[in-house]
Design an enzyme around this catalytic site. Structure first.
Site, PDB file in Angstrom:
ATOM      1  N   GLY A 160       0.815  -1.215   0.000  1.00 28.73           N
ATOM      2  CA  GLY A 160       0.000   0.000   0.000  1.00 28.73           C
ATOM      3  C   GLY A 160       0.848   1.263   0.000  1.00 28.73           C
ATOM      4  O   GLY A 160       1.951   1.287   0.550  1.00 28.73           O
ATOM      5  N   ARG A 192       1.388  -5.724  -5.026  1.00 37.25           N
ATOM      6  CA  ARG A 192       1.372  -6.642  -3.887  1.00 37.25           C
ATOM      7  C   ARG A 192       1.833  -8.055  -4.228  1.00 37.25           C
ATOM      8  O   ARG A 192       1.523  -9.000  -3.499  1.00 37.25           O
ATOM      9  CB  ARG A 192      -0.042  -6.698  -3.291  1.00 37.25           C
ATOM     10  CG  ARG A 192      -0.482  -5.424  -2.573  1.00 37.25           C
ATOM     11  CD  ARG A 192      -1.622  -5.688  -1.621  1.00 37.25           C
ATOM     12  NE  ARG A 192      -2.119  -4.470  -1.006  1.00 37.25           N
ATOM     13  CZ  ARG A 192      -1.626  -3.960   0.129  1.00 37.25           C
ATOM     14  NH1 ARG A 192      -0.646  -4.558   0.753  1.00 37.25           N
ATOM     15  NH2 ARG A 192      -2.147  -2.846   0.632  1.00 37.25           N
ATOM     16  N   ASP A 203       5.280  -7.839   5.643  1.00 40.94           N
ATOM     17  CA  ASP A 203       5.351  -8.966   4.702  1.00 40.94           C
ATOM     18  C   ASP A 203       6.453  -8.753   3.663  1.00 40.94           C
ATOM     19  O   ASP A 203       7.218  -9.668   3.376  1.00 40.94           O
ATOM     20  CB  ASP A 203       4.012  -9.138   3.963  1.00 40.94           C
ATOM     21  CG  ASP A 203       2.974  -9.822   4.847  1.00 40.94           C
ATOM     22  OD1 ASP A 203       3.384 -10.575   5.754  1.00 40.94           O
ATOM     23  OD2 ASP A 203       1.767  -9.588   4.643  1.00 40.94           O
ATOM     24  N   LYS A 229       8.030   0.721   5.672  1.00 38.99           N
ATOM     25  CA  LYS A 229       6.910   1.533   5.168  1.00 38.99           C
ATOM     26  C   LYS A 229       5.579   0.959   5.630  1.00 38.99           C
ATOM     27  O   LYS A 229       5.448  -0.257   5.692  1.00 38.99           O
ATOM     28  CB  LYS A 229       6.955   1.491   3.639  1.00 38.99           C
ATOM     29  CG  LYS A 229       5.744   2.067   2.952  1.00 38.99           C
ATOM     30  CD  LYS A 229       5.090   1.109   1.950  1.00 38.99           C
ATOM     31  CE  LYS A 229       4.366  -0.033   2.609  1.00 38.99           C
ATOM     32  NZ  LYS A 229       3.524  -0.829   1.710  1.00 38.99           N
ATOM     33  N   THR A 230       4.630   1.722   5.979  1.00 39.12           N
ATOM     34  CA  THR A 230       3.205   1.408   6.105  1.00 39.12           C
ATOM     35  C   THR A 230       2.512   2.468   6.941  1.00 39.12           C
ATOM     36  O   THR A 230       2.998   2.818   8.030  1.00 39.12           O
ATOM     37  CB  THR A 230       2.866   0.010   6.678  1.00 39.12           C
ATOM     38  OG1 THR A 230       1.452  -0.082   6.757  1.00 39.12           O
ATOM     39  CG2 THR A 230       3.444  -0.313   8.036  1.00 39.12           C
ATOM     40  N   ILE A 231       1.408   2.980   6.402  1.00 39.91           N
ATOM     41  CA  ILE A 231       0.656   3.961   7.190  1.00 39.91           C
ATOM     42  C   ILE A 231       0.121   3.305   8.458  1.00 39.91           C
ATOM     43  O   ILE A 231      -0.171   3.975   9.441  1.00 39.91           O
ATOM     44  CB  ILE A 231      -0.523   4.573   6.389  1.00 39.91           C
ATOM     45  CG1 ILE A 231      -1.502   3.491   5.917  1.00 39.91           C
ATOM     46  CG2 ILE A 231      -0.033   5.429   5.249  1.00 39.91           C
ATOM     47  CD1 ILE A 231      -2.883   4.027   5.571  1.00 39.91           C
ATOM     48  N   ASP A 232      -0.038   1.962   8.433  1.00 40.99           N
ATOM     49  CA  ASP A 232      -0.662   1.255   9.560  1.00 40.99           C
ATOM     50  C   ASP A 232       0.138   1.376  10.864  1.00 40.99           C
ATOM     51  O   ASP A 232      -0.407   1.154  11.938  1.00 40.99           O
ATOM     52  CB  ASP A 232      -0.845  -0.227   9.228  1.00 40.99           C
ATOM     53  CG  ASP A 232      -1.875  -0.451   8.129  1.00 40.99           C
ATOM     54  OD1 ASP A 232      -2.400   0.549   7.596  1.00 40.99           O
ATOM     55  OD2 ASP A 232      -2.153  -1.621   7.796  1.00 40.99           O
ATOM     56  N   GLU A 271     -10.274  -0.070  11.203  1.00 40.62           N
ATOM     57  CA  GLU A 271     -10.674  -0.921  10.082  1.00 40.62           C
ATOM     58  C   GLU A 271     -10.644  -2.420  10.428  1.00 40.62           C
ATOM     59  O   GLU A 271     -11.493  -3.184   9.983  1.00 40.62           O
ATOM     60  CB  GLU A 271      -9.692  -0.637   8.937  1.00 40.62           C
ATOM     61  CG  GLU A 271      -9.911  -1.393   7.678  1.00 40.62           C
ATOM     62  CD  GLU A 271      -8.803  -1.095   6.659  1.00 40.62           C
ATOM     63  OE1 GLU A 271      -9.146  -0.652   5.582  1.00 40.62           O
ATOM     64  OE2 GLU A 271      -7.611  -1.310   6.960  1.00 40.62           O
TER      65      GLU A 271
HETATM   66  P1  FBP Z   1       0.557  -1.885   3.623  1.00 45.14           P
HETATM   67  O1  FBP Z   1       0.562  -2.689   4.890  1.00 45.14           O
HETATM   68  O2  FBP Z   1       0.955  -2.646   2.425  1.00 45.14           O
HETATM   69  O3  FBP Z   1       1.350  -0.625   3.788  1.00 45.14           O
HETATM   70  O4  FBP Z   1      -0.938  -1.370   3.321  1.00 45.14           O
HETATM   71  C1  FBP Z   1      -1.784  -0.983   4.337  1.00 45.14           C
HETATM   72  C2  FBP Z   1      -3.162  -0.607   3.860  1.00 45.14           C
HETATM   73  O5  FBP Z   1      -3.233   0.768   3.533  1.00 45.14           O
HETATM   74  C3  FBP Z   1      -4.184  -0.964   4.941  1.00 45.14           C
HETATM   75  O6  FBP Z   1      -4.352   0.093   5.838  1.00 45.14           O
HETATM   76  C4  FBP Z   1      -5.393  -1.329   4.123  1.00 45.14           C
HETATM   77  O7  FBP Z   1      -6.201  -2.295   4.777  1.00 45.14           O
HETATM   78  C5  FBP Z   1      -4.822  -1.935   2.881  1.00 45.14           C
HETATM   79  O8  FBP Z   1      -3.552  -1.363   2.719  1.00 45.14           O
HETATM   80  C6  FBP Z   1      -5.667  -1.691   1.658  1.00 45.14           C
HETATM   81  O9  FBP Z   1      -5.117  -2.377   0.585  1.00 45.14           O
HETATM   82  P2  FBP Z   1      -5.306  -1.988  -0.943  1.00 45.14           P
HETATM   83  O10 FBP Z   1      -4.428  -0.806  -1.201  1.00 45.14           O
HETATM   84  O11 FBP Z   1      -4.807  -3.180  -1.678  1.00 45.14           O
HETATM   85  O12 FBP Z   1      -6.745  -1.660  -1.156  1.00 45.14           O
END
Ligand code: FBP
Length: 547
Positions: A77, A141, A172, A198-201, A307
């Site tokens: 993401g 992904r 991952d 990286k990840t906004i999460d 979420e």
């Molecule tokens: P990453 O862990 O790959 O950074 O992505 C996180 C995220 O933004 C989650 O918050 C969300 O559930 C998911 O990606 C959404 O995935 P997609 O971009 O495939 O719709």
């Protein structure tokens, strides 16, 4: 291409680097490392990259470096600041030797396997400095996990004379980076692999990785609009706003936004699980707060919902696990059934407990739970409308209480989902600096021959000058977990700690926020102006690092 005034002004921003990275650097090695758990298994699986020491860069002497080429991949993401990781990497690689080249693989790890790439020139990089998004090369992904993918990757890396590959991704993707580093080391291919967090999460973090990039900007972007909604809510005084916030699994984003905006209610999935709450318990918790506010004449409020909540409600978790196993085998049969008979079909094939939970769900949510999984086998929680599920159930409960004379207010709900809105925002000063430093650090790890390391920049609540740059062996973050029915080495995901300072600060204040109206309006991210307005790290980091 037409550019906004902010884009033009922002292009000139020079990200700050830690003092130690400003000139020539040398490596200071720390103690050998151990995995967070399952040491014996991890050691066996990573004989070439296990146990390496922590690394810190300190000021060193100028050295000459032979020319080399480097590859970079954006994985998963989007997260604000990805372009600055690449520009930091580019500047570092060019500083080592101006003849060095940087190649970007297109649309994520798939670009490596399918040999889709582009050379990133100074002109391209300059177009993207300090901008949001991953569009410079795109992201994807595809999971890099099979030997034939590693070999296909090796073919193109060899052809382009690439000495090192930088993978910018979440837990991952960095797990895969580690597996790839080990594979290339075992084969003596002479290719180094470096990860970037990286990840906004915000769930890729530990002692050495204080935060993942993008979390800061995404939370500030969501908090701006939550604040705006709160102000609207407090002006009209007639709606309850149910706001779902991204974060596939952990509730860090919801918690940070709650600390920034002080909503009436914020659910934390990790707490719901720890308290073994049922869906009805969660609904009752919200309805109680609505009723208490209504008793004081306040028929309005804001609720933040992470979420990932659904998967943390123990009964739902069990149901999803059974659905995953069942659909893995019967997906085709299920798809062939007439839509109006699919619900019955699922109910008749589940165990009694899970069938009862499934039957109790509103139609839309039940259907969403049977949609296709993502490539990692996860339910796509961003598609489940938890905010509507909860408000609908709260509305029903309040109606029942009204009939019993226990509640006399009015309940009218509005729904929002903030996720994609924040993932490509122009990086805050914090993320612009942090990302640039991460990318620059990656180039120094490469120059010093390291592989299987994640770029690490620490001491993040201090001014950028005082940040500490170095590398952490990725094996240090690993443990064994069950994935697709098999035990696999993976980076341990960092969930919200209920004994951590950010949650404790929230828990101490939330009863007051529920009863009173204590909204805070953070406003938009500021890129220019006084430091206390422009350069504040997240509340999460500030609370975690308060000494
Ligand atoms: P990453 O862990 O790959 O950074 O992505 C996180 C995220 O933004 C989650 O918050 C969300 O559930 C998911 O990606 C959404 O995935 P997609 O971009 O495939 O719709």
């Amino acid at each position: 291409m037409t550019k906004s005034a902010l884009q033009i002004a922002r292009a000139a921003y020079q990200p700050k680097l830690p003092k130690a990275l400003k000139g020539a650097v040398k490596v200071q090695e720390g103690e050998p490392t151990h995995s967070v758990a399952d040491e014996e298994e991890i050691k066996k699986l990573f004989p070439n990259t296990y146990g390496m020491p922590l690394i810190r860069f300190v000021e060193g002497e100028n050295k000459e470096f032979a020319p080399m080429n480097v590859g970079v991949i954006l994985s998963g993401g989007q997260a604000p600041g990805g372009h600055n990781v690449i520009s930091g990497l580019f500047d570092g690689v060019k500083k080592l030797n101006p003849a060095n080249k940087l190649y970007g693989f297109i649309l994520g790890p798939g670009g490596l396997v399918d040999h889709k790439y582009t050379e990133l020139t100074a002109e391209t990089i300059d177009e993207y400095r300090n901008t949001g998004g991953f569009d410079i090369i795109g992201s994807g992904r595809t999971k890099l996990e099979k030997e034939d993918q590693f070999e296909k990757g090796y073919e193109i890396l060899k052809e382009l004379g690439i000495k090192a590959l930088v993978i910018i991704g979440g837990d991952d993707s960095n797990t895969n980076a580690c597996v790839l580093a080990e594979y290339y080391a075992a084969k003596n291919y002479g290719i180094q692999v470096i990860g970037c967090p990286k990840t906004i999460d915000g769930d890729l973090k530990n002692e050495m990785i204080e935060t993942s990039f993008g979390f800061d900007t995404a939370c500030k972007t969501y908090s701006e609009v939550i604040g705006n909604i709160e102000r609207d809510c407090n002006s009209a005084r007639k709606y309850w706003h149910f706001i779902k916030l991204m974060g596939r699994s952990a509730s860090h984003i919801a918690l940070e936004c709650a600390l920034q905006t002080q909503p009436n209610i914020c659910l934390i999935s990790e707490e719901v699980e720890a308290k073994n709450m049922s869906l009805d318990d969660v609904v009752t918790y919200i309805a109680d707060a609505v009723a208490a506010r209504a008793a004081k004449g306040n028929n309005f409020g804001t609720v933040l919902i992470p979420e990932g909540l659904i998967e943390f409600i123990p009964a739902m978790k069990k149901l999803i696990a059974e659905l995953n196993d069942f659909l893995a085998v019967h997906a085709e049969e299920y798809a062939a059934i007439e839509p109006n008979k699919q619900r019955e079909y699922i109910i008749s094939n589940l165990s009694a407990d899970n069938a009862a939970v499934y039957a109790s769900l509103p139609e839309g949510v039940a259907r969403q739970l049977t949609l296709d999984r993502d490539p990692h086998g996860n339910v796509q929680v961003s598609l489940i409308e938890t905010e509507k599920l909860l408000s609908e159930m709260v509305g029903k409960k309040l109606a029942a209480w009204k009939a019993e004379g226990k509640y006399t207010g009015k309940f009218s709900a509005q729904h929002h989902f903030f996720g994609y809105e924040g993932r490509c925002a122009a990086p805050s000063n914090f993320d612009a600096d942090y990302c640039y430093a991460l990318g620059y650090t990656a180039s120094m790890l490469i120059a010093n021959g390291k592989t299987g390391y994640m770029s690490s920049v620490r001491n993040l609540t201090a001014p950028a000058e005082e940040w500490i740059a170095g590398g952490v062996p990725i094996t240090m973050m690993m443990n064994m977990e069950r994935r697709h029915g098999e035990m696999k080495p993976v980076i341990q995901k960092a969930l919200v700690r209920l004994d951590g300072a950010p949650f404790k600060a929230f828990a101490a204040a939330r009863d007051t926020w529920a009863k009173e109206t204590c909204y805070v309006y953070p406003g938009p991210i500021q890129y220019f102006g006084p430091s206390e307005v422009c350069d504040q790290p997240t509340k999460t980091l500030q609370l975690e690092q308060a000494k």
